[in-house]
Design a protein around this motif. Structure first.
Motif, PDB file in Angstrom:
ATOM      1  N   PRO A   1      -1.201 -19.058  -6.395  1.00  0.00           N
ATOM      2  CA  PRO A   1      -0.068 -18.222  -7.201  1.00  0.00           C
ATOM      3  C   PRO A   1       1.051 -19.131  -7.218  1.00  0.00           C
ATOM      4  CG  PRO A   1      -0.287 -17.430  -4.855  1.00  0.00           C
ATOM      5  CD  PRO A   1      -1.464 -18.306  -5.045  1.00  0.00           C
ATOM      6  N   ASN A   2       1.884 -18.787  -8.541  1.00  0.00           N
ATOM      7  CA  ASN A   2       2.914 -19.226  -8.908  1.00  0.00           C
ATOM      8  C   ASN A   2       4.067 -18.181  -8.480  1.00  0.00           C
ATOM      9  OD1 ASN A   2       4.837 -20.833  -9.975  1.00  0.00           O
ATOM     10  ND2 ASN A   2       4.732 -19.843 -12.236  1.00  0.00           N
ATOM     11  N   ILE A   3       4.861 -18.630  -7.682  1.00  0.00           N
ATOM     12  CA  ILE A   3       5.823 -17.630  -7.427  1.00  0.00           C
ATOM     13  C   ILE A   3       7.527 -18.201  -7.240  1.00  0.00           C
ATOM     14  CG2 ILE A   3       6.889 -16.366  -5.288  1.00  0.00           C
ATOM     15  CD1 ILE A   3       4.068 -16.723  -4.136  1.00  0.00           C
ATOM     16  N   THR A   4       8.160 -17.207  -8.272  1.00  0.00           N
ATOM     17  CA  THR A   4       9.820 -17.555  -8.247  1.00  0.00           C
ATOM     18  C   THR A   4      10.488 -16.569  -7.807  1.00  0.00           C
ATOM     19  OG1 THR A   4       9.969 -16.512 -10.469  1.00  0.00           O
ATOM     20  CG2 THR A   4       8.783 -18.578 -10.457  1.00  0.00           C
ATOM     21  N   LYS A   5      11.743 -16.831  -7.961  1.00  0.00           N
ATOM     22  CA  LYS A   5      12.303 -15.473  -7.282  1.00  0.00           C
ATOM     23  C   LYS A   5      12.449 -14.235  -8.229  1.00  0.00           C
ATOM     24  CE  LYS A   5      16.890 -16.972  -9.817  1.00  0.00           C
ATOM     25  NZ  LYS A   5      16.757 -15.713 -10.723  1.00  0.00           N
ATOM     26  N   ASP A   6      11.881 -14.495  -9.504  1.00  0.00           N
ATOM     27  CA  ASP A   6      11.905 -12.964 -10.188  1.00  0.00           C
ATOM     28  C   ASP A   6      10.362 -12.746 -10.600  1.00  0.00           C
ATOM     29  OD1 ASP A   6      14.537 -13.297 -11.162  1.00  0.00           O
ATOM     30  OD2 ASP A   6      14.159 -15.115 -12.389  1.00  0.00           O
TER      31      ASP A   6
END
Length: 457
Positions: A210-215
């Protein structure tokens, strides 16, 4: 378990930047975290109701076992937030209320505990999200005694609190870990086959981490459509599907991007399954139904000669050419090119071919989501284009036949297509999850579904 499944909702509907074909990108935005946290308070409180072993009071000459019971776990604060490149962090403030069964009167005390847990979200071996607790901490504040303080020796309170803290320190993180680990079976339903039609299914799998950012958190999802157990294969090219930022509804929990390839696969499946083929049959008793030899004989003399008595006609509609879905900004269209054979019953009640037509129909495609299924309706754009492919009744005046055939062909075709499109295709999801107030946006080469989520047991 509802909290775990709520987090599963979060983690399974989370697909993202795709490089596989057909591609689906699903992003779960940070707005979904508040919903999951609120839904998760009750099951988390239940999970934290751990049994406390008896406290052994060694202050006297005889060791006295004292029973301890958790009366309540209050959860005034629970927050989830994304950790970029990793997963999800849980922060909670809890107040444990205990009843100490001591003589001559019970003692009630409250112990505030702060909980911190980091959940790693990774790709499983079977193409589903896998979650696990990578770190967990319980931080204790000083206990507050509600009653019986004056009759409770300080020498008893200190070891009593030490006993409770030691038990909770070992068990709370284990309970949270079990709650999260229980998600993985639930998340496995992502890869199950979902029916598209009587003989067709769709299967979704993650194709990378998965690609995870703060948003947001997102996954690349590969969709494979099956007909009679065999996958529908499209020609491959080197262009991956990437979901642009800032598409869909601002503040939506979920944003699901559906590439052109998914629509191409779905329409190819319908064509290969023969679901787009149909028969249109006239009836003599219907005065407003022109599908009979009498009406046709008025524009084709040979038909009138061969069939002096009116007989119902039949149109056999076949789509040998693959329909084409085109996606432009705010505009989705479907182009079909059916081959239509016009038949009439002869004296032996067997059907004979009168003539055949090549037809081109351009349709406007309106898409919507019901629960977790993408569905649609169509309407005709412009005129139905008709040309004669072959004739067994001599010369045909095309202008008159086009008007007649267009009228009897258009409505049954729309009814047939809309019935198929109303079945729809299931979007990536887990069991018991559906979309709330979803909006569908058409962009150049892809569709976006954007809206809220609801999980119901």
């Amino acid at each position: 378990m509802a909290w775990a499944r709520g987090l599963g909702l979060l983690l399974v509907l989370l697909p993202v930047v795709g490089a596989s074909k057909p591609g689906i990108v699903v992003r779960l935005n940070k707005e979904v975290l508040s919903y999951v946290a609120e839904a998760g308070k009750v099951p988390l409180r239940q999970a934290l109701q751990v049994p406390i072993p008896h406290f052994l009071d060694r202050s006297g000459q005889v060791i006295q076992p004292t029973r301890i019971q958790i009366l309540n776990v209050h959860l005034p604060y629970l927050q989830l937030k994304f950790i970029a490149g990793f997963g999800i962090r849980l922060s909670a403030a809890t107040n444990f209320t205990f009843k100490i069964f001591r003589v001559p009167e019970p003692l009630h005390l409250m112990l505030p505990v702060a909980l911190l847990a980091d959940t790693l979200v990774a790709q499983g071996s079977i193409g589903t999200p896998v979650v696990s607790i990578s770190a967990c901490y319980s931080l204790f504040n000083k206990a507050i005694v509600f009653d019986g303080y004056n009759s409770t020796a300080p020498t008893l309170l200190a070891p009593l609190q030490k006993h409770i803290k030691a038990v909770l320190r070992n068990k709370l993180c284990l309970r949270i870990s079990n709650l999260v680990q229980g998600l993985n079976v639930h998340l496995g339903t992502l890869t199950g086959l979902s029916p598209v039609g009587p003989e067709s299914q769709v299967r979704y799998t993650m194709i990378n981490a998965p690609n995870i950012t703060k948003d947001y958190i997102s996954f690349d999802i590969n969709a494979v459509l099956f007909l009679l157990g065999k996958p529908i294969i499209l020609p491959m090219d080197a262009t991956p599907f990437v979901l642009p930022s800032h598409v869909g509804t601002s503040g939506a929990m979920a944003t699901v991007g559906l590439s052109q390839d998914l629509f191409d696969s779905a329409i190819l499946l319908l064509q290969k399954a023969g679901a787009l083929n149909m028969d249109i049959t006239g009836q003599l008793k219907l005065s407003n139904n022109p599908l009979n030899t009498s009406t046709l004989g008025q524009v084709i003399p040979e038909v009138a000669r061969q069939f002096p008595e009116p007989r119902p006609l039949a149109l056999k509609v076949q789509l040998d050419a693959i329909p084409v879905v085109t996606l432009h900004t705010n505009n989705a269209t479907l182009r079909i090119q059916p081959f239509v054979e016009v038949l009439a019953p002869d004296s032996d009640s067997a059907f004979q071919s009168l003539f055949s037509l090549d037809v081109v129909v351009n349709l406007s495609l309106q898409l919507y989501v019901s629960e977790v299924r993408l569905q649609g309706t169509t309407s005709v754009l412009g005129n139905v284009q008709v040309t004669v492919a072959s004739s067994n009744v001599g010369f045909i005046e095309m202008e008159q036949v086009q008007s007649l055939m267009g009228n009897v062909f258009q409505r049954p075709l729309l009814d047939h297509l809309n019935a198929l499109l109303s079945i729809g295709v299931a979007l990536p999801s887990v069991i018991n999850l559906r979309y709330i107030a979803p909006e569908v946006f058409v962009y150049e080469g892809y569709i976006v579904v954007s809206g809220g989520l609801l999980y119901q047991r």
